[in-house]
Write a protein that holds these residues in place. Structure first.
Motif, PDB file in Angstrom:
ATOM      1  N   GLY A   1      33.483  64.555  51.666  1.00  0.00           N
ATOM      2  CA  GLY A   1      34.934  64.483  51.513  1.00  0.00           C
ATOM      3  C   GLY A   1      35.638  65.787  51.804  1.00  0.00           C
ATOM      4  O   GLY A   1      36.838  65.809  52.080  1.00  0.00           O
ATOM      5  N   VAL A   2      34.870  66.913  51.754  1.00  0.00           N
ATOM      6  CA  VAL A   2      35.484  68.203  52.056  1.00  0.00           C
ATOM      7  C   VAL A   2      35.933  68.249  53.508  1.00  0.00           C
ATOM      8  O   VAL A   2      36.983  68.806  53.845  1.00  0.00           O
ATOM      9  CB  VAL A   2      34.480  69.333  51.744  1.00  0.00           C
ATOM     10  CG1 VAL A   2      35.059  70.682  52.133  1.00  0.00           C
ATOM     11  CG2 VAL A   2      34.112  69.315  50.264  1.00  0.00           C
ATOM     12  N   SER A   3      35.110  67.658  54.387  1.00  0.00           N
ATOM     13  CA  SER A   3      35.454  67.638  55.817  1.00  0.00           C
ATOM     14  C   SER A   3      35.905  66.258  56.283  1.00  0.00           C
ATOM     15  O   SER A   3      36.047  66.048  57.486  1.00  0.00           O
ATOM     16  CB  SER A   3      34.236  68.079  56.644  1.00  0.00           C
ATOM     17  OG  SER A   3      33.140  67.225  56.404  1.00  0.00           O
TER      18      SER A   3
ATOM     19  N   TYR B   1      38.432  63.326  56.968  1.00  0.00           N
ATOM     20  CA  TYR B   1      39.869  63.161  57.171  1.00  0.00           C
ATOM     21  C   TYR B   1      40.383  61.858  56.583  1.00  0.00           C
ATOM     22  O   TYR B   1      41.568  61.729  56.330  1.00  0.00           O
ATOM     23  CB  TYR B   1      40.183  63.230  58.672  1.00  0.00           C
ATOM     24  CG  TYR B   1      39.785  64.545  59.286  1.00  0.00           C
ATOM     25  CD1 TYR B   1      40.568  65.668  59.114  1.00  0.00           C
ATOM     26  CD2 TYR B   1      38.617  64.662  60.027  1.00  0.00           C
ATOM     27  CE1 TYR B   1      40.205  66.892  59.670  1.00  0.00           C
ATOM     28  CE2 TYR B   1      38.242  65.874  60.592  1.00  0.00           C
ATOM     29  CZ  TYR B   1      39.038  66.979  60.401  1.00  0.00           C
ATOM     30  OH  TYR B   1      38.660  68.178  60.934  1.00  0.00           O
ATOM     31  N   VAL B   2      39.474  60.895  56.353  1.00  0.00           N
ATOM     32  CA  VAL B   2      39.889  59.653  55.715  1.00  0.00           C
ATOM     33  C   VAL B   2      40.219  59.892  54.250  1.00  0.00           C
ATOM     34  O   VAL B   2      41.103  59.251  53.678  1.00  0.00           O
ATOM     35  CB  VAL B   2      38.781  58.587  55.872  1.00  0.00           C
ATOM     36  CG1 VAL B   2      39.153  57.310  55.154  1.00  0.00           C
ATOM     37  CG2 VAL B   2      38.539  58.307  57.352  1.00  0.00           C
ATOM     38  N   ALA B   3      39.484  60.827  53.603  1.00  0.00           N
ATOM     39  CA  ALA B   3      39.696  61.094  52.183  1.00  0.00           C
ATOM     40  C   ALA B   3      41.067  61.680  51.890  1.00  0.00           C
ATOM     41  O   ALA B   3      41.482  61.724  50.732  1.00  0.00           O
ATOM     42  CB  ALA B   3      38.611  62.038  51.674  1.00  0.00           C
ATOM     43  N   ILE B   4      41.780  62.138  52.916  1.00  0.00           N
ATOM     44  CA  ILE B   4      43.104  62.722  52.681  1.00  0.00           C
ATOM     45  C   ILE B   4      44.058  61.689  52.102  1.00  0.00           C
ATOM     46  O   ILE B   4      44.880  61.993  51.223  1.00  0.00           O
ATOM     47  CB  ILE B   4      43.665  63.300  54.003  1.00  0.00           C
ATOM     48  CG1 ILE B   4      42.742  64.408  54.516  1.00  0.00           C
ATOM     49  CG2 ILE B   4      45.071  63.828  53.817  1.00  0.00           C
ATOM     50  CD1 ILE B   4      43.133  64.928  55.875  1.00  0.00           C
ATOM     51  N   THR B   5      43.931  60.456  52.561  1.00  0.00           N
ATOM     52  CA  THR B   5      44.848  59.397  52.129  1.00  0.00           C
ATOM     53  C   THR B   5      44.280  58.581  50.977  1.00  0.00           C
ATOM     54  O   THR B   5      44.825  57.523  50.660  1.00  0.00           O
ATOM     55  CB  THR B   5      45.140  58.457  53.312  1.00  0.00           C
ATOM     56  OG1 THR B   5      43.894  57.927  53.817  1.00  0.00           O
ATOM     57  CG2 THR B   5      45.841  59.210  54.428  1.00  0.00           C
ATOM     58  N   GLN B   6      43.195  59.030  50.311  1.00  0.00           N
ATOM     59  CA  GLN B   6      42.587  58.297  49.205  1.00  0.00           C
ATOM     60  C   GLN B   6      42.370  59.210  47.997  1.00  0.00           C
ATOM     61  O   GLN B   6      41.232  59.514  47.619  1.00  0.00           O
ATOM     62  CB  GLN B   6      41.245  57.690  49.632  1.00  0.00           C
ATOM     63  CG  GLN B   6      41.363  56.577  50.657  1.00  0.00           C
ATOM     64  CD  GLN B   6      40.009  56.013  51.031  1.00  0.00           C
ATOM     65  OE1 GLN B   6      39.074  56.732  51.320  1.00  0.00           O
ATOM     66  NE2 GLN B   6      39.910  54.699  51.007  1.00  0.00           N
TER      67      GLN B   6
ATOM     68  N   GLN C   1      41.903  72.073  55.482  1.00  0.00           N
ATOM     69  CA  GLN C   1      41.309  72.872  54.419  1.00  0.00           C
ATOM     70  C   GLN C   1      41.555  72.158  53.104  1.00  0.00           C
ATOM     71  O   GLN C   1      42.658  72.201  52.555  1.00  0.00           O
ATOM     72  CB  GLN C   1      41.899  74.286  54.418  1.00  0.00           C
ATOM     73  CG  GLN C   1      41.634  75.049  55.702  1.00  0.00           C
ATOM     74  CD  GLN C   1      42.213  76.444  55.682  1.00  0.00           C
ATOM     75  OE1 GLN C   1      42.875  76.853  54.713  1.00  0.00           O
ATOM     76  NE2 GLN C   1      41.961  77.214  56.741  1.00  0.00           N
ATOM     77  N   ALA C   2      40.491  71.504  52.610  1.00  0.00           N
ATOM     78  CA  ALA C   2      40.634  70.656  51.433  1.00  0.00           C
ATOM     79  C   ALA C   2      40.942  71.464  50.178  1.00  0.00           C
ATOM     80  O   ALA C   2      41.617  70.973  49.268  1.00  0.00           O
ATOM     81  CB  ALA C   2      39.356  69.835  51.231  1.00  0.00           C
ATOM     82  N   ASP C   3      40.437  72.706  50.090  1.00  0.00           N
ATOM     83  CA  ASP C   3      40.696  73.497  48.888  1.00  0.00           C
ATOM     84  C   ASP C   3      42.158  73.904  48.781  1.00  0.00           C
ATOM     85  O   ASP C   3      42.702  73.973  47.676  1.00  0.00           O
ATOM     86  CB  ASP C   3      39.797  74.734  48.885  1.00  0.00           C
ATOM     87  CG  ASP C   3      39.928  75.534  50.177  1.00  0.00           C
ATOM     88  OD1 ASP C   3      40.458  74.970  51.155  1.00  0.00           O
ATOM     89  OD2 ASP C   3      39.490  76.701  50.201  1.00  0.00           O
ATOM     90  N   ARG C   4      42.803  74.132  49.910  1.00  0.00           N
ATOM     91  CA  ARG C   4      44.220  74.499  49.903  1.00  0.00           C
ATOM     92  C   ARG C   4      45.131  73.318  50.158  1.00  0.00           C
ATOM     93  O   ARG C   4      46.357  73.446  49.985  1.00  0.00           O
ATOM     94  CB  ARG C   4      44.469  75.562  50.963  1.00  0.00           C
ATOM     95  CG  ARG C   4      43.706  76.862  50.748  1.00  0.00           C
ATOM     96  CD  ARG C   4      43.843  77.778  51.938  1.00  0.00           C
ATOM     97  NE  ARG C   4      45.258  78.024  52.263  1.00  0.00           N
ATOM     98  CZ  ARG C   4      45.680  78.564  53.388  1.00  0.00           C
ATOM     99  NH1 ARG C   4      44.795  78.902  54.318  1.00  0.00           N
ATOM    100  NH2 ARG C   4      46.954  78.749  53.613  1.00  0.00           N
ATOM    101  N   GLN C   5      44.561  72.199  50.609  1.00  0.00           N
ATOM    102  CA  GLN C   5      45.345  71.002  50.924  1.00  0.00           C
ATOM    103  C   GLN C   5      46.390  71.284  51.999  1.00  0.00           C
ATOM    104  O   GLN C   5      47.549  70.860  51.903  1.00  0.00           O
ATOM    105  CB  GLN C   5      46.022  70.452  49.652  1.00  0.00           C
ATOM    106  CG  GLN C   5      45.058  69.899  48.623  1.00  0.00           C
ATOM    107  CD  GLN C   5      44.333  68.651  49.122  1.00  0.00           C
ATOM    108  OE1 GLN C   5      44.957  67.700  49.579  1.00  0.00           O
ATOM    109  NE2 GLN C   5      43.015  68.668  49.025  1.00  0.00           N
TER     110      GLN C   5
END
Length: 449
Positions: free
Chosen positions: A117-119, A121-126, A202-206
Motif C-alpha cells: 500500500g505504500v507504493s 496507487y489504488v490505496a489512495i482512494t481507499q 509519497q504515502a508518508d506525506r500524502q
C-alpha cells in the motif's frame, strides 16, 4: 401431761407401722403397674420404631437401587460423554489449527497489502480499507467477521479498480515546493500522471511529487487521452509502480559523472582539451605540408615555401659543390625540417602520459575520502561511501578517456611526420645521387677532351 394424752400417743405409735406398711404395699403395686404400662409403651414404641426402621430400610434399599441404576446410567453417560468430548477435542484441535492457519494467512495477506500500500496507487482512494488492514495487522486476537468481510471486499475492489483509469484530486508539489490540489489521472495501479508526466506518490506525506527525470515520450494526461480515444495506440508505463522511474531519476547524467570527479576531473579535461587542440593544429599543419610536398614533386625545378621546396632550394643554390658537402647540407636541411614537423608531438606525448597518472591520483584521493567516511560513519550504508568511490572510478575513467585519443593522435601525427621525413630523405638521396652522377660524368668527359 395427762394420762389420756399418753394413751393416745401410745396408740398412734402402735397404729403407725401398720399404716406405713399398707402404704408401701400400695406404692409397690402402683409402681409395678406403672412399670408395666411403661414397658408396654416402650414395647409399642419399639415396635413402631422397628416398623419405621424397616420402612426406612426399604426406602433406603429402593433409593440405593435407584441410585445404583442411576449410577450405571451416569457411568454409561459419562463414558459416552468422554468419547464425545474426545471427539470434539480432536475436532476443536483441527478446527483451531485451521483457524490459526487462517488467521496467519489473513495477517500475512494484510501485512503484504500494507507493505504494497505504500507504493499502491489504488490505496489512495481507499482510506477505510487501509485502516482495516492496519487494525488486522496490529490485532492480537482473531479478526472479526466484519473485518474479514471488509478485507475481502477491499481486495476485490482493488483488483477491479487496478484496471481502470480514474481522475482524482491530490496535492501536488511543484518545483518551488508548494503543494496545491490538482486533478491527476490514476493509471490503474501503476502510476499517477498529470500534464508534465509521471508523479511520485509519497504515502508518508500524502503528496505527489513530479519525478526529476522523465523518460523519453513520457506519459501525460494529453497523450493518455489520445491513447484512449484511438485504437491500437501504445503508451509508456512503468509496471514496477515507480521503481524504474526512480532508478531513471537516480541514474546520473554525463555532467553528474564529471562533477563527481571533482578538481582532478577538471584538470584531466583541461589536459584533454589542450592535447586535442595541439593534435588538431599539428594534424592540419602536417596535412598541409604533405599536400604542398606532393605539389612540389610535380615541379621540382621551382622550389616553393615548403619543406621539400626548401631542400630543393639548398640543392639549386649550390650546384658546384662536391657530393660530400651537398650531402651534409641536405642532411642539415632535412634535420631542420624534421624538427619543424615534429614540433608539439613531445607535448602531446607528455599529456597522454599525464592523463592516466592524474586519474590514478583521483583514484587514490577518492579512496582516502572513502576510508575517512568509513571511519566516521561505518560501512553499514553503502550510499555513504558512494561519493568517494564514484570520484575514484570517474577520475580513472577520465584519465583513460583522455590518454587513449591523445596517444592515438600522437601515433598518427608521428606517422605523418615520419612519412614527411622519409619523403625528404628520399629526395635528398636522389639529389645526392644525381649530383654524384653529374660529377662522375664531368670527370669522365674531362680526360677524354
Amino acid at each position: 401431761m395427762s394420762w389420756k394424752t399418753l394413751i393416745a400417743a401410745a396408740c398412734l405409735v402402735a397404729v403407725a407401722p401398720l399404716t406405713h406398711a399398707d402404704d408401701l404395699v400400695g406404692q409397690t403395686e402402683q409402681a409395678q403397674q406403672q412399670a408395666r404400662e411403661h414397658n408396654q409403651a416402650r414395647e409399642a414404641q419399639f415396635a413402631m420404631t422397628e416398623r419405621e426402621l424397616r420402612q426406612k430400610r426399604d426406602e433406603l434399599k429402593a433409593t440405593r437401587n435407584a441410585l445404583e441404576t442411576e449410577t450405571e446410567k451416569l457411568s454409561d453417560t459419562f463414558s459416552d460423554n468422554e468419547q464425545q468430548l474426545a471427539s470434539l477435542e480432536d475436532k476443536l484441535r483441527l478446527e483451531s489449527g485451521s483457524l490459526g492457519e487462517l488467521f496467519g494467512v489473513v495477517r500475512q495477506a494484510s501485512k503484504t497489502i500494507q507493505t504494497d500500500g505504500v507504493s499502491s496507487y489504488v490505496a489512495i482512494t481507499q482510506p477505510a480499507f487501509n485502516q482495516t488492514v492496519s487494525d488486522i495487522v496490529a490485532a492480537d486476537t482473531l479478526p472479526s467477521l466484519k473485518q474479514l468481510n471488509a478485507l475481502w471486499q477491499g481486495m476485490l475492489t482493488q483488483m477491479q479498480t487496478s484496471g481502470e483509469l480514474q481522475t482524482v484530486s491530490l496535492p501536488v508539489v511543484n518545483a518551488q515546493g508548494v503543494a496545491s490540489e490538482q486533478a491527476v489521472v490514476r493509471v490503474g495501479n501503476v502510476g499517477l500522471v498529470n500534464d508534465q508526466g509521471y508523479l511520485n506518490w509519497q504515502a508518508d506525506r500524502q503528496v505527489a511529487v513530479p519525478y526529476r527525470a522523465q523518460p523519453d515520450n513520457t506519459l501525460t494526461t494529453s497523450t493518455l487521452e489520445q491513447a484512449v480515444s484511438s485504437v491500437g495506440e501504445t503508451v509508456l508505463i512503468d509496471p514496477a509502480r515507480g521503481t524504474l522511474l526512480g532508478q531513471l531519476e537516480n541514474a546520473p547524467s554525463l555532467g553528474d559523472r564529471f562533477a563527481q570527479g571533482g578538481f582532478v576531473a577538471k584538470v584531466i579535461a583541461t589536459l584533454l582539451a589542450v592535447g586535442l587542440l595541439i593534435a588538431l593544429y599539428r594534424g592540419a599543419v602536417l596535412l598541409s605540408i604533405h599536400a604542398k610536398m606532393h605539389r612540389q614533386l610535380k615541379h621540382p625545378d621551382t622550389p616553393e615555401d615548403n619543406p621539400l621546396g626548401r631542400v630543393l632550394k639548398v640543392y639549386h643554390d649550390a650546384p658546384q659543390r662536391d657530393v660530400e658537402s651537398l650531402e651534409l647540407r641536405l642532411l642539415e636541411a632535412v634535420v631542420d625540417e624534421q624538427h619543424g614537423c615534429e614540433k608539439g608531438l613531445s607535448m602531446l606525448k607528455l599529456l597522454a602520459a599525464l592523463a592516466p597518472m592524474l586519474g590514478l591520483l583521483g583514484t587514490v584521493t577518492g579512496m582516502i575520502e572513502t576510508f575517512q567516511v568509513i571511519t566516521q560513519f561505518g560501512n553499514g550504508d553503502p550510499k555513504v561511501m558512494a561519493d568517494g568511490i564514484s570520484m575514484a572510478l570517474v577520475t580513472t575513467v577520465l584519465g583513460l578517456i583522455a590518454a587513449i585519443p591523445l596517444l592515438l593522435a600522437h601515433n598518427i601525427l608521428s606517422g605523418q611526420a615520419d612519412h614527411i621525413r622519409g619523403m625528404l630523405e628520399k629526395q635528398s638521396i636522389s639529389l645526392v645521387a644525381e649530383q654524384a652522377e653529374t660529377t662522375d660524368n664531368q670527370a669522365a668527359i674531362g680526360p677524354t677532351a
